[in-house]
Design a protein around this motif. Sequence first.
Motif, PDB file in Angstrom:
ATOM      1  N   ALA A 124       1.613   5.525   7.498  1.00 43.36           N
ATOM      2  CA  ALA A 124       2.859   6.275   7.642  1.00 43.36           C
ATOM      3  C   ALA A 124       2.678   7.517   8.502  1.00 43.36           C
ATOM      4  O   ALA A 124       3.488   8.442   8.439  1.00 43.36           O
ATOM      5  N   GLY A 125       1.648   7.518   9.325  1.00 39.65           N
ATOM      6  CA  GLY A 125       1.398   8.682  10.170  1.00 39.65           C
ATOM      7  C   GLY A 125       2.590   9.061  11.026  1.00 39.65           C
ATOM      8  O   GLY A 125       2.856  10.238  11.255  1.00 39.65           O
ATOM      9  N   TRP A 126       3.344   8.081  11.480  1.00 36.42           N
ATOM     10  CA  TRP A 126       4.501   8.330  12.340  1.00 36.42           C
ATOM     11  C   TRP A 126       5.726   8.799  11.553  1.00 36.42           C
ATOM     12  O   TRP A 126       6.617   9.414  12.120  1.00 36.42           O
ATOM     13  N   SER A 127       5.775   8.505  10.245  1.00 36.76           N
ATOM     14  CA  SER A 127       6.960   8.881   9.467  1.00 36.76           C
ATOM     15  C   SER A 127       6.666   9.936   8.407  1.00 36.76           C
ATOM     16  O   SER A 127       7.591  10.436   7.764  1.00 36.76           O
ATOM     17  N   HIS A 128       5.392  10.268   8.247  1.00 32.01           N
ATOM     18  CA  HIS A 128       5.013  11.282   7.260  1.00 32.01           C
ATOM     19  C   HIS A 128       5.610  12.626   7.671  1.00 32.01           C
ATOM     20  O   HIS A 128       5.510  13.037   8.815  1.00 32.01           O
ATOM     21  N   ASP A 129       6.229  13.293   6.757  1.00 28.20           N
ATOM     22  CA  ASP A 129       6.890  14.590   6.981  1.00 28.20           C
ATOM     23  C   ASP A 129       7.994  14.514   8.029  1.00 28.20           C
ATOM     24  O   ASP A 129       8.314  15.502   8.677  1.00 28.20           O
ATOM     25  N   LEU A 130       8.583  13.347   8.197  1.00 28.55           N
ATOM     26  CA  LEU A 130       9.716  13.184   9.107  1.00 28.55           C
ATOM     27  C   LEU A 130      10.949  13.874   8.537  1.00 28.55           C
ATOM     28  O   LEU A 130      11.771  14.399   9.276  1.00 28.55           O
TER      29      LEU A 130
ATOM     30  N   ILE B  98       0.845  -1.205   0.000  1.00 24.11           N
ATOM     31  CA  ILE B  98       0.000   0.000   0.000  1.00 24.11           C
ATOM     32  C   ILE B  98       0.874   1.247   0.000  1.00 24.11           C
ATOM     33  O   ILE B  98       0.642   2.187  -0.769  1.00 24.11           O
ATOM     34  N   LEU B  99       1.895   1.259   0.850  1.00 26.67           N
ATOM     35  CA  LEU B  99       2.793   2.412   0.912  1.00 26.67           C
ATOM     36  C   LEU B  99       3.554   2.588  -0.403  1.00 26.67           C
ATOM     37  O   LEU B  99       3.683   3.707  -0.917  1.00 26.67           O
TER      38      LEU B  99
ATOM     39  N   PHE C 282      13.182  17.545   3.203  1.00 20.71           N
ATOM     40  CA  PHE C 282      13.781  17.839   1.907  1.00 20.71           C
ATOM     41  C   PHE C 282      13.037  18.996   1.258  1.00 20.71           C
ATOM     42  O   PHE C 282      11.852  19.205   1.517  1.00 20.71           O
ATOM     43  N   ASP C 283      13.728  19.739   0.410  1.00 22.76           N
ATOM     44  CA  ASP C 283      13.087  20.853  -0.281  1.00 22.76           C
ATOM     45  C   ASP C 283      12.015  20.389  -1.257  1.00 22.76           C
ATOM     46  O   ASP C 283      10.988  21.039  -1.418  1.00 22.76           O
ATOM     47  N   GLU C 284      12.259  19.280  -1.897  1.00 23.83           N
ATOM     48  CA  GLU C 284      11.317  18.768  -2.891  1.00 23.83           C
ATOM     49  C   GLU C 284      10.268  17.882  -2.223  1.00 23.83           C
ATOM     50  O   GLU C 284      10.600  16.985  -1.451  1.00 23.83           O
ATOM     51  N   GLN C 285       9.012  18.118  -2.545  1.00 22.90           N
ATOM     52  CA  GLN C 285       7.906  17.342  -1.979  1.00 22.90           C
ATOM     53  C   GLN C 285       8.026  15.862  -2.327  1.00 22.90           C
ATOM     54  O   GLN C 285       7.778  15.003  -1.490  1.00 22.90           O
ATOM     55  N   TRP C 286       8.422  15.546  -3.564  1.00 18.78           N
ATOM     56  CA  TRP C 286       8.523  14.144  -3.967  1.00 18.78           C
ATOM     57  C   TRP C 286       9.533  13.398  -3.099  1.00 18.78           C
ATOM     58  O   TRP C 286       9.326  12.227  -2.776  1.00 18.78           O
ATOM     59  N   ALA C 287      10.611  14.067  -2.708  1.00 19.21           N
ATOM     60  CA  ALA C 287      11.628  13.430  -1.865  1.00 19.21           C
ATOM     61  C   ALA C 287      11.075  13.156  -0.468  1.00 19.21           C
ATOM     62  O   ALA C 287      11.377  12.117   0.133  1.00 19.21           O
ATOM     63  N   ARG C 288      10.259  14.067   0.049  1.00 20.09           N
ATOM     64  CA  ARG C 288       9.642  13.849   1.359  1.00 20.09           C
ATOM     65  C   ARG C 288       8.671  12.675   1.313  1.00 20.09           C
ATOM     66  O   ARG C 288       8.607  11.871   2.244  1.00 20.09           O
ATOM     67  N   VAL C 289       7.913  12.579   0.221  1.00 19.61           N
ATOM     68  CA  VAL C 289       6.963  11.468   0.069  1.00 19.61           C
ATOM     69  C   VAL C 289       7.719  10.141  -0.012  1.00 19.61           C
ATOM     70  O   VAL C 289       7.402   9.189   0.703  1.00 19.61           O
ATOM     71  N   VAL C 290       8.729  10.081  -0.859  1.00 19.97           N
ATOM     72  CA  VAL C 290       9.487   8.839  -1.028  1.00 19.97           C
ATOM     73  C   VAL C 290      10.174   8.446   0.279  1.00 19.97           C
ATOM     74  O   VAL C 290      10.111   7.286   0.703  1.00 19.97           O
ATOM     75  N   ALA C 291      10.810   9.396   0.941  1.00 16.68           N
ATOM     76  CA  ALA C 291      11.537   9.083   2.175  1.00 16.68           C
ATOM     77  C   ALA C 291      10.583   8.720   3.312  1.00 16.68           C
ATOM     78  O   ALA C 291      10.795   7.722   4.010  1.00 16.68           O
TER      79      ALA C 291
ATOM     80  N   TYR D 275       7.191   7.815   3.333  1.00 12.64           N
ATOM     81  CA  TYR D 275       6.386   6.614   3.107  1.00 12.64           C
ATOM     82  C   TYR D 275       7.283   5.400   2.873  1.00 12.64           C
ATOM     83  O   TYR D 275       6.955   4.291   3.277  1.00 12.64           O
ATOM     84  N   GLY D 276       8.416   5.611   2.226  1.00  8.30           N
ATOM     85  CA  GLY D 276       9.351   4.512   1.996  1.00  8.30           C
ATOM     86  C   GLY D 276       9.932   3.974   3.289  1.00  8.30           C
ATOM     87  O   GLY D 276      10.081   2.763   3.459  1.00  8.30           O
ATOM     88  N   LEU D 277      10.271   4.868   4.213  1.00  3.25           N
ATOM     89  CA  LEU D 277      10.786   4.441   5.512  1.00  3.25           C
ATOM     90  C   LEU D 277       9.751   3.577   6.227  1.00  3.25           C
ATOM     91  O   LEU D 277      10.074   2.525   6.772  1.00  3.25           O
TER      92      LEU D 277
END
Length: 97
Positions: A56-62, A26-27, A65-74, A76-78
Amino acid sequence: MSPENHRGANQAGTIIAIVADVMAVILGLWILMYLLGANRANDFVQVVHEAAAWLAGWSHDLFTFDEQWARVVAGYGLAAVVYLFVGHAIANRINRH
């Protein structure tokens, strides 16, 4: 351990591993949808996004990064990696006993 208990432990371990896999899928699906610009007005995309946001509530926006896509990947990926690692570690531990 009796054969019945061993079979039950194997089933419990398998269920835990499958749940961890589904959570990671899902993530990962949300990351893919985000990167490909999926239509957020689509009901399926909304369901996947809501489920992924909850998982990913605990890791969302952890990460900041300047780029939104990098924050999403990092973020949700974590969460996906942690669920896979912890879920399979627990499943393996249950199956050993």
